[in-house]
Design an enzyme around this catalytic site. Structure first.
Site, PDB file in Angstrom:
ATOM      1  CE  LYS A 225       7.044 -33.531  27.300  1.00  0.00           C
ATOM      2  NZ  LYS A 225       8.037 -34.247  28.129  1.00  0.00           N
TER       3      LYS A 225
ATOM      4  CG  ASP B 289       1.580  -8.181   6.336  1.00  0.00           C
ATOM      5  OD1 ASP B 289       2.188  -9.253   6.555  1.00  0.00           O
ATOM      6  OD2 ASP B 289       1.957  -7.092   6.797  1.00  0.00           O
TER       7      ASP B 289
ATOM      8  CG  ASP C 256      -0.286  -0.252   2.515  1.00  0.00           C
ATOM      9  OD1 ASP C 256      -0.459   0.556   3.427  1.00  0.00           O
ATOM     10  OD2 ASP C 256       0.426  -1.264   2.669  1.00  0.00           O
TER      11      ASP C 256
END
Length: 546
Positions: A241, A204, A174
């Site tokens: 775990k 992104d 952008d």
């Protein structure tokens, strides 16, 4: 450079061109109606006197002699690398060579900085062939320099004019494409016939709208991260775990986290935009995840995987307010604060000089996060949010919540950050093909003298042969935002829409994934084999377009 077996095979991959742009002798541009931005029309029309309101450009069947005009074209690769950038160059180069053998292509090194320093190379067929279908931006390098001052614009004009360029392609996100719009306006205002065209890039995924279905690199990055997340999920159900807290790139938007969740079905995924919409507090986020940890423990499932978008802290209203006050405090009392060396004293100083509500938030943060908010500053003096260990922050507040409840639950967090791993991978077949088509589209737009446009391709959920290519005016995507204390024209980032189909789908599955062993293991990106394995776009794109 030594080549791996895969590297050699990828150099041979032939992307498919959309049918309607393959024959350049039978295409032209059909212009739509004049356009305008969604907001700030008055301010933007005054700033872009020569390029505001341009029509949308549809590539259609027809004839246009300009397709064969002689073009001297320059390009930059701007911002962080994204898989497929080299194929944009390959598509652009092949289009130029098909248009006219006298055409020339020059790459400015290291982004816009190369324009200002007049550092460029001529792109040859041999050079392009060495980079087809490869990751990275190493062909000419990338950079984050912005052309902002009058002196910089004049320098860019001087160097581009001296090289006799009549076309420029800006490959970036952008901010970079905002720069492309400003350059298109500057050159038009100064009587230049140099055409500027943008190409949408960002892993992104926040450079998209009703015209741009996705930015390139998002597909490859998400599939790369999803492979790694799947591997960790397999480890989680093997060890049984560990709770894995995985931060993924995406400072301004949660598109990567959401897509990775759709691909891997983790135990939980935080979506920043939902946090902001619901005005969730740190305590509420901790409580929601702690509930899941405790409920899974009752079923004997003392493990899980939590996905976290990089920019989460800026979306939590109370932390966002705290960051704003910290920025102001450390800017105005920088000298006084710099004399304090002990963290406890720094913490006390901060709490005395910010609002009571922000002080309460600051006191409740884990010490390691509080220290990062104070110590890590960007060049503008602001908190360097991307450096904050958000994954550690989230696991810390969850652990504190479990302790507060007085319930003994096994909880062993392990932290990961997946970022750079996804930027320069070999592009997926989708990104290889998409980027090649974007480069070819850029050639058509600049050959037909359509300045101030960004390439757009629609129908991406369909086979590549059926994609529809064209251009959209950069100014249609702009708004005015405050940058460094001034109102500036910028392309608006696209955030995850909480009413959109991808988020709604995740929302419908969230409880199921949280309570069971329902992990999916996508595996590595595949380049050969059945189309459903090799050529599928992201689940986000499929949900949005179907």
């Amino acid at each position: 450079m030594s080549l791996s077996a895969l590297h050699k095979y990828r150099l041979q991959y032939k992307p498919v061109l959309p049918k309607h742009i393959a024959d350049i002798d039978n295409i032209t541009i059909e212009e739509g109606a004049k356009t305008q931005s969604a907001v700030n029309q008055k301010e933007l029309s005054e700033l872009f006197k020569h390029t505001y309101g341009l029509p949308i450009c549809n590539i259609v069947a027809g004839k246009n002699a300009d397709i064969h005009r002689v073009i001297r074209c320059g390009f930059i690769l701007s911002g962080g690398p994204a898989a497929g950038g080299h194929n944009v160059v390959a598509g652009l180069f092949d289009g130029l060579m098909k248009g006219n053998k006298e055409n020339k292509l020059y790459g400015f090194r290291c982004g816009a900085g190369g324009i200002l320093s007049n550092d460029y190379i001529e792109i040859t067929a041999e050079l392009v062939d060495k980079h087809r279908n490869t990751g990275g931006f190493d062909l000419v390098g990338s950079g984050r320099t912005k052309i902002e001052t009058e002196e910089q614009f004049a320098t860019a004009f001087k160097h581009i004019t001296a090289l006799k360029l009549n076309a420029m392609v800006v490959v970036g996100g952008d901010d970079s494409n905002t720069n492309a719009a400003l350059l298109a306006e500057y050159f038009a205002a100064h009587g230049s016939d140099c055409v500027f065209v943008g190409v949408p890039k960002t892993i992104d995924g926040d450079l998209k709208n009703q015209y741009i279905e996705t930015s390139f690199g998002f597909d490859t990055a998400c599939k790369t991260y999803s492979e790694l997340i799947g591997n960790i999920q397999r480890d989680a159900i093997s060890s049984r775990k560990y709770w894995h807290f995985i931060k993924v790139m995406g400072r301004s938007a949660s598109h990567i986290a959401l897509e990775a969740a759709l691909e891997t079905q983790p135990t939980y995924c935080i979506i920043s935009e939902e946090v902001e919409d619901k005005k969730m507090t740190v305590s509420q986020i901790a409580s929601e995840i702690a509930d899941i940890v405790i409920e899974r423990h009752k079923k004997g499932l003392n493990f899980g995987v939590v996905l976290i978008p990089e920019g989460l802290v800026e979306f939590i209203p109370e932390v966002k307010a705290l960051i704003k006050e910290l920025n102001n405090l450390l800017a105005h009392k920088k000298e006084e604060y710099s004399k304090i060396t002990e963290f406890s004293a720094q913490k006390a100083f901060v709490c005395e000089n910010i609002s009571e509500s922000c002080a309460a938030t600051f006191k409740n943060l884990p010490d390691n996060i509080a220290k990062q908010l104070l110590l890590d500053r960007d060049p503008h003096g602001n908190v360097n949010v991307s450096a904050i260990e958000t994954e550690s922050f989230v696991s810390g507040i969850v652990k504190a919540e479990i302790v507060k409840r007085g319930i003994k639950v096994p909880f062993t967090p392990v932290h990961h950050f997946f970022g750079y791993e996804g930027r320069c991978a070999f592009p997926s077949n989708f990104d290889s093909t998409y980027c090649y088509a974007l480069g070819y589209t850029a050639f058509i737009l600049l050959a037909l003298k359509k300045t101030g446009q960004i390439c757009c391709i629609s129908g991406l959920q369909k086979p590549a042969e059926e994609w529809i290519c064209g251009g959209v005016p950069l100014t249609i995507m702009m708004n005015m935002e405050q940058r460094n204390g001034e109102m500036k024209p910028v392309i608006k980032k696209a955030l995850v829409e909480i009413e959109g189909k991808p988020f709604k789908f995740y929302q419908s599955k969230r409880a199921q994934w949280a309570s069971a062993e329902d992990f999916v293991f996508p595996g590595a990106i595949q380049y050969f084999g059945p189309s459903e394995v090799c050529d599928q776009p992201t689940k986000t794109l499929l949900l949005e377009q179907n």
